[in-house]
Design a protein around this motif. Structure first.
Motif, mmCIF file in Angstrom:
data_model
loop_
_atom_site.group_PDB
_atom_site.id
_atom_site.type_symbol
_atom_site.label_atom_id
_atom_site.label_comp_id
_atom_site.label_asym_id
_atom_site.label_seq_id
_atom_site.Cartn_x
_atom_site.Cartn_y
_atom_site.Cartn_z
ATOM 1 N N SER A 240 -78.268 -130.168 -69.310
ATOM 2 C CA SER A 240 -78.469 -131.002 -68.130
ATOM 3 C C SER A 240 -79.659 -131.915 -68.375
ATOM 4 N N GLU B 120 -83.027 -133.264 -66.693
ATOM 5 C CA GLU B 120 -83.944 -132.902 -65.623
ATOM 6 C C GLU B 120 -85.279 -133.604 -65.830
ATOM 7 N N ASN B 121 -85.582 -134.556 -64.956
ATOM 8 C CA ASN B 121 -86.865 -135.277 -64.995
ATOM 9 C C ASN B 121 -87.144 -135.883 -66.368
ATOM 10 N N THR C 259 -85.934 -126.954 -74.028
ATOM 11 C CA THR C 259 -86.225 -128.247 -73.405
ATOM 12 C C THR C 259 -86.639 -129.252 -74.465
#
Length: 642
Positions: free
Chosen positions: A71, A73-74, A93
C-alpha cells in the motif's frame, strides 16, 4: 541568443541537471508479492529483492507469508505480511522523496508466540542470486567494505577480487561490510551507497556475493556479526529494525558521496544534540604507555604551562596505568598522594585534567566479581589475539560486564559519578568498549548485545556532569554515539610493528612512545606526539601514508560525521572535506594564529633557556580525598580512591 536568454537558458539547464542527478529511485512491486525493485537513471537497479527473518535458527523468506499486501501510505511504499506463526505481522517500509537520490528501508515485526530471532534481512535474494546490476563494463567498479569496530580498517576490492574471497567460519566473512558500504566507479563518478541510519538493534551489515560480469548479490542484514546471538521475542512485543539508506549518485566523486552519506548518518544518529569542542593537549599514553608516575604527569604539565599554554594547549590527560590492574580502579603506588592531588596540581596551573577509564572492563583478579558472576559476559567464541597485535594484546585475559543485567548500569553510573566528583576531571577518555559487545548469552535474553551496550552507556553518561567532555576509543563504530564528543575511529596512532600477517600496515604513525614531553618538543623525538596533539581525528585521516590514502579517505567517514553535520542531508554540492576537516577545539585566533612546527618550538625552548627564564612555582591544594561517601548510588561499593 541575447545575454538575457543565455542566462535564462543556463538557469534552466542547471535546474534540469540537478533534478536529473537528484532523482529519487523508483520502487516497483506486484500488489501481493514479497519482492520489490529499486531503479535509478543510468541503468543501475536492484531487482527482485525480498526480505528474510531468522526464526528459531532458520531463515524464512518473504514468500512464506500467506498474506502479503502493498500500500502507499504518506509517500511510503509499505508491505504488510501476516499469517505465518509465530510472527503476527511483519511490516517493510520504503521511503523516497523528490530531490533525494536514495531510499530509506526500514522494518518492524510483532510476535504472536515466543520464538528466537537471530536476524533480519530487509533486502536479499534466495541462494545468493544476483540482484544488483551496474552499467558495463565490469572493469573500474570497486566495492568498499567497512569494518565493524574501530581498531580494524575498511578495504576496497575489485569485483574480480571480491569473487575470489571466501568465508572464514570463526572470524567472519571478508566480503561483509558493516554500517556503510559503497560500490563505485571512480573514473565515471558513479556510486551506489548503502548505510545504516541507526545502531540500536544489531549491527547492520552489507553482504556482497556472486560478483561477476558487472552484476552481484547484495544482502542487507541486521544481526550479530557472527550470527550467533539470538533474542527471545515474547508475544505482543514489537521489534524495530534499524533503517538503512540505499542511494545512487552519478554527479560527484565517490569520496564526496561518502562524505554526504556520512553527514546523513551523523544527523540521523545525533538528532541535533550539541557537542563540546576539544582543545589540544597531551596524553600520557603517547609518552609512557601504562608505565608512568604522578611526577611524569606533573613534569608534562609544567612544561605545557611554560612552553605551550600561549599556543592554546590545555589538556593533561592521565591515560591507562594509574590503577593496580586493568579493569580495577585502585590507585597504584606510583601515585602516592592519589589522583585528586594530581588533579588539583594540574588545575592550579590553569590546565585541565583528563582521565582514562574502561567502562565495561573488570579485573578477573578482583574477588568482588566472584559474588556477581551473572554480571559478566561469557563469549561463545574467544577471540585469538596475535602477539604483535598492539591494539588488542592489552585486552588478553580481560573480562567484561553484561549491560543487560539490571544492576550493571546503575553500578557503573554510580562508580564513575563518584570518581568524577572526587577527581574533578573535565575530560574523560572511555576505552575498550568492544568487550561488552562480544557475542554470548545475556542475562536478559530479550536484549541484543548492542541494546545492552547502548542502554548502559546512556545511563552512565546521564549520571555525569553535562560540562564533561567524553571521547570514546576501541569499540564498534556505531552505538550510543550521541553520548560522545569525539571518537577515535582507527587503531592506536603510535603503536608499532605489524598487527598480523593479514594486516601488515596497522601502524599509522611512527614509534611506540615518544619519551618525556621535553624530548618531544625539542625535536628529539616528535613524530608521534606532535601529530596527535595538533590534529583532530578527521585531519589525521588525511595524514596517513600515501600507500593507503585512497582507502583511508573512504575509511570511517560515517563515524567522523557522527560528530554531527549541520547541513541538510538533501543539499547537493556541500563543502565535503572542508566540512569534515573543521577543527574540534576552535582555539581563539589571538592564542594560536597557526600551529607551531617542532623546529619553531625547539627554537623557543632554546631561546627561553638562553634567557634563563624561571619556571613558575605552583601551589598545591591538599584537600580531603573524598569527604562525602554517604548515600552511594544503588549497587555501588566504595572505591579506594587515594
Amino acid at each position: 541568443m541575447t545575454l538575457v536568454s543565455r542566462f535564462l537558458f543556463a538557469i534552466i539547464l542547471t535546474t534540469w541537471t540537478v533534478v536529473v542527478h537528484a532523482a529519487a529511485p523508483s520502487v516497483e512491486h506486484a500488489a501481493t508479492g514479497a519482492d520489490y525493485s529499486l531503479r535509478w537513471d543510468g541503468d543501475v537497479r536492484i531487482s527482485e529483492a525480498t526480505f528474510a527473518l531468522k526464526i528459531n535458527g532458520m531463515w524464512v523468506y518473504g514468500d512464506a507469508f500467506p498474506k502479503r499486501v502493498w500500500s502507499a501510505e504518506n509517500g511510503r511504499q509499505v508491505l504488510r505480511c501476516s499469517g505465518l506463526a509465530p510472527v503476527e505481522e511483519f511490516v517493510l517500509t520504503i521511503e523516497t522523496a523528490n530531490g533525494r537520490p536514495y531510499a530509506v528501508v526500514s522494518a518492524a515485526l510483532k510476535s504472536s508466540a515466543d520464538f528466537k530471532l537471530g536476524g533480519v534481512r530487509v533486502l536479499t535474494k534466495k541462494g545468493d542470486a544476483q540482484n544488483l546490476s551496474v552499467p558495463t563494463p565490469e572493469k573500474g567498479w570497486t566495492v568498499f567494505v567497512e569494518a565493524l569496530r574501530a581498531p580494524d580498517h575498511g578495504r576496497i576490492y575489485t569485483l574480480k577480487q571480491l569473487a575470489e574471497l571466501k568465508s572464514a567460519k570463526k572470524s567472519g566473512d571478508a566480503r561483509d561490510a558493516f554500517w556503510v558500504s559503497t560500490l563505485q566507479n571512480d573514473a565515471k563518478n558513479q556510486t551506489l551507497a548503502f548505510a545504516a541510519l541507526k545502531g540500536e538493534l544489531w549491527p547492520t551489515s552489507f553482504e556482497w556475493r556472486s560478483a561477476s560480469e558487472g552484476a552481484l548479490n547484495v544482502s542487507l542484514r541486521s544481526s550479530s556479526p557472527l550470527g550467533l546471538e539470538e533474542i527471545v521475542v515474547h508475544p505482543g512485543r514489537l521489534v524495530e529494525v534499524d533503517p538503512v539508506m540505499i542511494g545512487y549518485w552519478d554527479d560527484r566523486r565517490p569520496t564526496k558521496v561518502l562524505d554526504e552519506v556520512g553527514r546523513i548518518m551523523g544527523e540521523s544518529i545525533r538528532q541535533g544534540r550539541p557537542m563540546h569542542g576539544l582543545e589540544p593537549g597531551w596524553s600520557s599514553w603517547h609518552s609512557y604507555d601504562r608505565f608512568l608516575s604522578a611526577e611524569d604527569v606533573l613534569k608534562a604539565a609544567r612544561f605545557m604551562k611554560a612552553e605551550l599554554y600561549d599556543a592554546g594547549y590545555r589538556y593533561i590527560q592521565l591515560d591507562g596505568g594509574w590503577w593496580t590492574e586493568p579493569g580495577s580502579y585502585y590507585v597504584n603506588k606510583d601515585f602516592p598522594r592519589g589522583i585528586r592531588d594530581l588533579s588539583n596540581q594540574i588545575t592550579d596551573m590553569g590546565l585541565k585534567f583528563g582521565l582514562h577509564i574502561s567502562p565495561f572492563r573488570i579485573s578477573p583478579k578482583d574477588p568482588y566479581w566472584n559474588d556477581h558472576a551473572d554480571w559478566v559476559i561469557h563469549p561463545f567464541v574467544k577471540e585469538k589475539i596475535g602477539k604483535n597485535d598492539d591494539d588488542m594484546i592489552a585486552t588478553k585475559g580481560m573480562v567484561y560486564l553484561d549491560g543487560s543485567h539490571p544492576d550493571v548500569a546503575p553500578y557503573l553510573a554510580g562508580q564513575f559519578k563518584q570518581m568524577v566528583e572526587s577527581y574533578k576531571p573535565t575530560f574523560m577518555k572511555w576505552d575498550h568498549h568492544y568487550g561488552s559487545l562480544e557475542e554470548g548469552p545475556h542475562f536478559d535474553p530479550t536484549m541484543t548485545g548492542l541494546q545492552a551496550h547502548n542502554k548502559t552507556v546512556r545511563i552512565i553518561r546521564a549520571a555525569l556532569p553535562s560540562y564533561l567532555v567524553v571521547t570514546r576509543s576501541m569499540g564498534w563504530l556505531f552505538g550510543a554515539l550521541e553520548c560522545y564528543d569525539a571518537l577515535r575511529i582507527g587503531n592506536d596512532i603510535n603503536h608499532p610493528g605489524i598487527k598480523s600477517a593479514e594486516e601488515p600496515y596497522a601502524n599509522m604513525t611512527y614509534g611506540k612512545t615518544s619519551g618525556s614531553i621535553e624530548n618531544v618538543l625539542e625535536g628529539k623525538d616528535y613524530k608521534g606526539m606532535i601529530r596527535f596533539a595538533r590534529r583532530s581525528g578527521a585531519e589525521l585521516l588525511h595524514s596517513q601514508s600515501h600507500r593507503h590514502l585512497r582507502s583511508r579517505r573512504l575509511l570511517h567517514l560515517a563515524s567522523i560525521h557522527a560528530r554531527g553535520g549541520s547541513l541538510p542531508h538533501h543539499r547537493a554540492g556541500a563543502n565535503g572535506w572542508f566540512h569534515l576537516r573543521r577543527r574540534p577545539h576552535r582555539i581563539p585566533a589571538q592564542r594560536s594564529p597557526r600551529p607551531l612546527s617542532p623546529q619553531a618550538i625547539a627554537g623557543c625552548v632554546e631561546e627561553r633557556q638562553a634567557r634563563g627564564a624561571a619556571r613558575p612555582l605552583f601551589r598545591c591544594r591538599h584537600s580531603a580525598h573524598l569527604e562525602a561517601r554517604t548515600a552511594r548510588p544503588h549497587g555501588v561499593r566504595p572505591l579506594q580512591l587515594d
